[in-house]
Design a protein around this motif. Structure first.
Motif, PDB file in Angstrom:
ATOM      1  N   PHE A   8       0.849  -1.185   0.000  1.00 34.58           N
ATOM      2  CA  PHE A   8       0.000   0.000   0.000  1.00 34.58           C
ATOM      3  C   PHE A   8       0.887   1.238   0.000  1.00 34.58           C
ATOM      4  CE2 PHE A   8       0.879  -1.070   4.362  1.00 34.58           C
ATOM      5  CZ  PHE A   8       1.204   0.147   4.943  1.00 34.58           C
ATOM      6  N   SER A  10       1.844   5.090   1.187  1.00 37.73           N
ATOM      7  CA  SER A  10       1.694   5.807   2.457  1.00 37.73           C
ATOM      8  C   SER A  10       0.386   6.596   2.531  1.00 37.73           C
ATOM      9  CB  SER A  10       2.865   6.757   2.678  1.00 37.73           C
ATOM     10  OG  SER A  10       4.054   6.039   2.836  1.00 37.73           O
ATOM     11  N   ALA A  12      -2.445   5.930   1.535  1.00 30.98           N
ATOM     12  CA  ALA A  12      -3.615   5.092   1.806  1.00 30.98           C
ATOM     13  C   ALA A  12      -3.862   4.903   3.298  1.00 30.98           C
ATOM     14  CB  ALA A  12      -3.455   3.727   1.139  1.00 30.98           C
ATOM     15  N   GLY A  74       5.420   3.628   1.388  1.00 28.75           N
ATOM     16  CA  GLY A  74       4.430   2.782   2.022  1.00 28.75           C
ATOM     17  C   GLY A  74       5.018   1.490   2.545  1.00 28.75           C
ATOM     18  N   ALA A  95      -5.463  -5.890   4.789  1.00 30.15           N
ATOM     19  CA  ALA A  95      -6.275  -4.691   4.568  1.00 30.15           C
ATOM     20  C   ALA A  95      -7.107  -4.371   5.801  1.00 30.15           C
ATOM     21  CB  ALA A  95      -7.170  -4.868   3.343  1.00 30.15           C
ATOM     22  N   CYS A 100      -6.670  -0.161   5.425  1.00 26.72           N
ATOM     23  CA  CYS A 100      -6.592   0.406   4.073  1.00 26.72           C
ATOM     24  C   CYS A 100      -6.468  -0.726   3.055  1.00 26.72           C
ATOM     25  CB  CYS A 100      -5.425   1.384   3.931  1.00 26.72           C
ATOM     26  SG  CYS A 100      -3.783   0.648   4.004  1.00 26.72           S
ATOM     27  N   ASP A 101      -6.928  -0.448   1.840  1.00 29.10           N
ATOM     28  CA  ASP A 101      -6.833  -1.429   0.760  1.00 29.10           C
ATOM     29  C   ASP A 101      -5.381  -1.801   0.518  1.00 29.10           C
ATOM     30  OD1 ASP A 101      -9.565  -1.138   0.492  1.00 29.10           O
ATOM     31  OD2 ASP A 101      -9.460   0.038  -1.351  1.00 29.10           O
ATOM     32  N   GLN A 102      -5.190  -3.010   0.040  1.00 31.15           N
ATOM     33  CA  GLN A 102      -3.859  -3.519  -0.274  1.00 31.15           C
ATOM     34  C   GLN A 102      -3.806  -3.866  -1.757  1.00 31.15           C
ATOM     35  OE1 GLN A 102      -1.353  -4.074   2.407  1.00 31.15           O
ATOM     36  NE2 GLN A 102      -2.855  -2.671   3.265  1.00 31.15           N
ATOM     37  N   GLU A 103      -2.687  -3.582  -2.385  1.00 32.41           N
ATOM     38  CA  GLU A 103      -2.477  -3.947  -3.782  1.00 32.41           C
ATOM     39  C   GLU A 103      -1.779  -5.298  -3.807  1.00 32.41           C
ATOM     40  OE1 GLU A 103      -1.491  -0.937  -6.940  1.00 32.41           O
ATOM     41  OE2 GLU A 103       0.447  -1.913  -6.674  1.00 32.41           O
TER      42      GLU A 103
END
Length: 113
Positions: A8, A10, A12, A74, A95, A100-103
């Protein structure tokens, strides 16, 4: 098995005041679970206090990264997991813990590495 990057930026991490301790506790708990499950490879975060440098093939060093690319910052975790579905499940756990969302990305296999 494939290695997956869960990350993620920063920006986010928008955590309400007073929840940072819970985020740290919860995210570390997920990492400990990944270690116990034998899927943890490594993880960490980009140290934003140390500016990047761009190193050319001839060894020349320039301050900053690629000027056209967004900054790399991040946190990240690398897990080795047998399926994409399991990687998605771990990313969802992170997440939730990080708020927060994670890629999620898969590393391409390079037998020479």
């Amino acid at each position: 098995m494939a290695k997956y990057l869960i990350s993620f930026p920063s920006a986010a991490m928008v955590v309400p005041e007073g929840e940072w301790d819970a985020v740290v506790r919860d995210s570390h708990a997920v990492i400990e679970e990944a270690k116990a499950a034998g899927v943890y490879v490594f993880g960490g975060g980009i140290d934003a206090s140390v500016p990047p440098v761009l190193v050319a093939a001839d060894g020349a060093v320039a301050e900053g990264g690629y000027p056209w690319a967004p900054p790399l910052n991040g946190g990240f975790t690398v897990l080795e997991i047998p399926s994409r579905e399991q990687a998605i499940a771990w990313a969802a756990r992170l997440a939730k813990a990080c708020r927060c969302d994670q890629e999620l990305r898969v590393f391409g296999f390079d037998p020479q590495s």
